[in-house]
Design a protein around this motif. Structure first.
Motif, PDB file in Angstrom:
ATOM      1  N   GLU A  32      12.216  -1.581  12.156  1.00 57.50           N
ATOM      2  CA  GLU A  32      11.571  -2.650  11.400  1.00 57.50           C
ATOM      3  C   GLU A  32      12.494  -3.841  11.190  1.00 57.50           C
ATOM      4  O   GLU A  32      13.713  -3.690  11.058  1.00 57.50           O
ATOM      5  N   LYS A  66       9.662 -10.324   0.080  1.00 59.46           N
ATOM      6  CA  LYS A  66      10.547  -9.341   0.705  1.00 59.46           C
ATOM      7  C   LYS A  66       9.672  -8.511   1.627  1.00 59.46           C
ATOM      8  O   LYS A  66       8.814  -7.769   1.165  1.00 59.46           O
ATOM      9  N   ASP A 106      12.128   0.257  -8.636  1.00 61.76           N
ATOM     10  CA  ASP A 106      12.686  -0.206  -7.357  1.00 61.76           C
ATOM     11  C   ASP A 106      12.961   0.903  -6.340  1.00 61.76           C
ATOM     12  O   ASP A 106      14.068   1.028  -5.803  1.00 61.76           O
ATOM     13  N   VAL A 107      11.972   1.729  -6.121  1.00 61.56           N
ATOM     14  CA  VAL A 107      12.090   2.701  -5.035  1.00 61.56           C
ATOM     15  C   VAL A 107      10.965   2.492  -4.027  1.00 61.56           C
ATOM     16  O   VAL A 107      10.841   3.231  -3.052  1.00 61.56           O
ATOM     17  N   GLY A 108      10.121   1.496  -4.297  1.00 57.93           N
ATOM     18  CA  GLY A 108       9.050   1.189  -3.359  1.00 57.93           C
ATOM     19  C   GLY A 108       7.747   1.923  -3.642  1.00 57.93           C
ATOM     20  O   GLY A 108       6.975   2.186  -2.718  1.00 57.93           O
ATOM     21  N   LYS A 109       7.477   2.231  -4.920  1.00 59.75           N
ATOM     22  CA  LYS A 109       6.234   2.947  -5.252  1.00 59.75           C
ATOM     23  C   LYS A 109       5.000   2.137  -4.851  1.00 59.75           C
ATOM     24  O   LYS A 109       4.106   2.650  -4.187  1.00 59.75           O
ATOM     25  N   SER A 110       4.979   0.876  -5.274  1.00 56.72           N
ATOM     26  CA  SER A 110       3.810   0.043  -4.969  1.00 56.72           C
ATOM     27  C   SER A 110       3.622  -0.090  -3.462  1.00 56.72           C
ATOM     28  O   SER A 110       2.500  -0.098  -2.961  1.00 56.72           O
ATOM     29  N   THR A 111       4.745  -0.194  -2.748  1.00 54.39           N
ATOM     30  CA  THR A 111       4.653  -0.354  -1.291  1.00 54.39           C
ATOM     31  C   THR A 111       4.085   0.913  -0.643  1.00 54.39           C
ATOM     32  O   THR A 111       3.255   0.830   0.265  1.00 54.39           O
ATOM     33  N   ASP A 157       1.000   0.761 -13.663  1.00 55.68           N
ATOM     34  CA  ASP A 157       2.261   0.060 -13.900  1.00 55.68           C
ATOM     35  C   ASP A 157       1.968  -1.191 -14.735  1.00 55.68           C
ATOM     36  O   ASP A 157       1.536  -2.215 -14.207  1.00 55.68           O
ATOM     37  N   SER A 213      12.761   3.754   1.040  1.00 54.33           N
ATOM     38  CA  SER A 213      13.188   2.978   2.195  1.00 54.33           C
ATOM     39  C   SER A 213      14.426   2.172   1.817  1.00 54.33           C
ATOM     40  O   SER A 213      14.513   1.635   0.708  1.00 54.33           O
ATOM     41  N   ARG A 266      15.119  -5.510  -8.034  1.00 58.16           N
ATOM     42  CA  ARG A 266      14.754  -6.777  -8.663  1.00 58.16           C
ATOM     43  C   ARG A 266      15.349  -6.869 -10.062  1.00 58.16           C
ATOM     44  O   ARG A 266      15.285  -5.904 -10.823  1.00 58.16           O
ATOM     45  N   ARG A 281      11.642  -9.886 -12.332  1.00 60.19           N
ATOM     46  CA  ARG A 281      10.430  -9.210 -12.806  1.00 60.19           C
ATOM     47  C   ARG A 281       9.630 -10.118 -13.728  1.00 60.19           C
ATOM     48  O   ARG A 281       8.419 -10.168 -13.669  1.00 60.19           O
TER      49      ARG A 281
END
Ligand code: ATP
Length: 430
Positions: free
Chosen positions: A19, A62, A124-129, A151, A282, A288, A293
């Motif tokens: 990626e 990002k 900041d571990v990418g949950k939403s992603t 959230d 990832s 952030r 935020r």
């Protein structure tokens, strides 16, 4: 491959399963970055890119452009960072999707309900992603999953301070995310569950109940299941709130991102039939700051009133007489147990509606317009559990004339007269 005037272009040839990660500088007057797929196939967080289309990303974006088969892309402009990574957990995420899809197939066959999935982990571990990815993959194979957004700090669906659910009918737009049409939104009132954990748990239960009711009458929604995005607060009451959510939604799968202790605790505390899975985060997920935020939250409110990218809204500003509305705050300050009136518990105080007398300090506060029927005392009961129909911001208060000025997405009059105050403030700099 038509150049963008005045912008440098950089070409990246990506091998399969790699990626390109890039970030656009945050701040005002920052040059946007454009992305174009030249050959092959690629996706951004689960949404496929069209070839020879230029996608624009503004300040603070990002992004990861992932390719399963290999591709080449161009970036126009100067990203703050841009690099190619071969080390991504995408294959594990895809396998997770495949497992969920198996569960949906089985649900279809056996006339059961599809998987209810809770995504948890610290900030900041990418949950939403991961939620976005799993939802987009599910719609791409014809499912109709529901996103449940718990959230309250960084809601992907509505303004901050809310808890909501959204039926997903098409993959997220590469630039704008999911199309938000007719979400079900509840007023929480602040950006962390800790300010009123009772209310947080209560609204989680409300969402679970409405979702289950919908599943009973809508087979596609039932088979599609749901993906629940949670807060990054995973200790103490935050942890208890996760356990409560798992039980309220009767989740089948919990995806724990990058937190072994949380994984072990949930395995210990949830019923044995709940599959708890530990997944790596990832390396591309960007931490952030507090400021970042806060800016994102502000931006979300601004978008609500003024629109986003191509779509411009023109909000209204008008005066509302104090006597025409009833303003409440949910939750009275807690008092020692020994001072509580007989038969009343601490729970009752946290869910209590406290009338707010309009004063100067109301200025800049965001207010939710409750969908509860306007009525007297008797009707008050249902207000906490009623969804909201919109938001206004108080821009000025005149105690002399007993009038406040509000910013509203719709012209006067207000659709309802019960307003709930948030801790969150918005200063309109436009
Ligand atoms: P929160 O703590 O607010 O709940 P989160 O755990 O949900 O955060 P995300 O919002 O998913 O985290 O991700 C944080 C940021 O990292 C987002 O801006 C997202 O676009 C970016 N991001 C996620 N994955 C990648 C990646 N592989 N490459 C580059 N950026 C990424």
């Amino acid at each position: 491959d038509v150049p963008v005037p005045g912008k440098v272009s950089t070409r990246y040839d990506l091998e399969k399963e790699t990626e390109l990660r890039f970030e656009v500088e945050a701040g005002e007057a920052v040059e946007q970055v454009e992305l174009e797929l030249l050959t092959g196939m690629a996706e951004v967080f689960g949404s496929e890119l069209n070839r020879n289309k230029k996608y624009t990303f503004g300040a603070g974006s990002k992004i990861a452009v992932f390719t399963w088969q290999g591709c080449s892309v161009n970036l126009y402009g100067k990203p703050e960072v841009a690099y190619v990574s071969k080390d991504t957990p995408m294959l594990l995420y895809l396998n997770t999707h495949a497992a969920l899809e198996q569960m949906r197939k089985q649900a279809e066959r056996d006339n059961e309900r599809g998987p209810r999935v809770m995504v948890v982990g610290p900030t900041d571990v990418g949950k939403s992603t991961v939620c976005r990815l799993l939802l987009s993959y599910a719609v791409r194979v014809g499912r109709r999953p529901t996103l449940v957004e718990l959230d309250v700090g960084q809601s992907g669906v509505s303004v901050p301070g809310t808890m909501s659910a959204l039926c997903i009918e098409r993959p997220a737009d590469v630039e704008e995310g999911f199309s938000v049409q007719a979400p079900l939104v509840y007023h929480f009132g602040s950006t962390t569950p800790g300010t009123n954990i009772k209310l947080y748990n209560k609204l989680t239960s409300c969402l679970a109940e409405v979702f289950s009711q919908r599943c009973e009458v809508n087979r596609k929604a039932s088979v599609g299941g749901c993906i629940i995005n949670t807060c990054g607060w995973v200790k103490g009451s935050g942890y208890q709130a996760l356990v409560h959510c798992a039980s309220a939604f009767e989740v089948d799968v919990v995806l724990v991102l990058d937190h072994e202790r949380l994984y072990n605790e949930l395995k210990r505390d949830l019923p044995h039939f709940v599959r708890v899975v530990l997944l790596p985060k990832s390396g591309g997920v960007v931490e952030r700051s507090k400021e970042c935020r806060r800016d994102t939250r502000d931006e979300k409110i601004r978008e609500y009133f003024y629109g986003f990218r191509g779509v411009t809204f023109y909000p209204f500003s008008y005066e509302v007489r104090f006597s025409d509305v009833r303003i409440y705050k949910i939750g009275a300050p807690s008092i020692p147990d020994s001072c509580l009136p007989l038969g009343m518990s601490q729970d009752d105080t946290q869910l209590k509606l406290v009338p707010v007398t309009p004063g100067r300090d109301l200025t800049y506060h965001v207010l939710s317009v409750s969908s509860a029927e306007d009525g007297e005392e008797g009707a008050r009961k249902g207000i906490v559990e009623s969804p909201v129909c919109g938001f206004i911001v108080v821009t000025n208060v005149d105690t002399q004339t007993q009038v406040m000025k509000v910013l509203s997405p719709a012209p006067r009059p207000l659709p309802r007269h019960t307003l709930l105050i948030m801790d969150i403030r918005f200063m309109d700099m436009k």
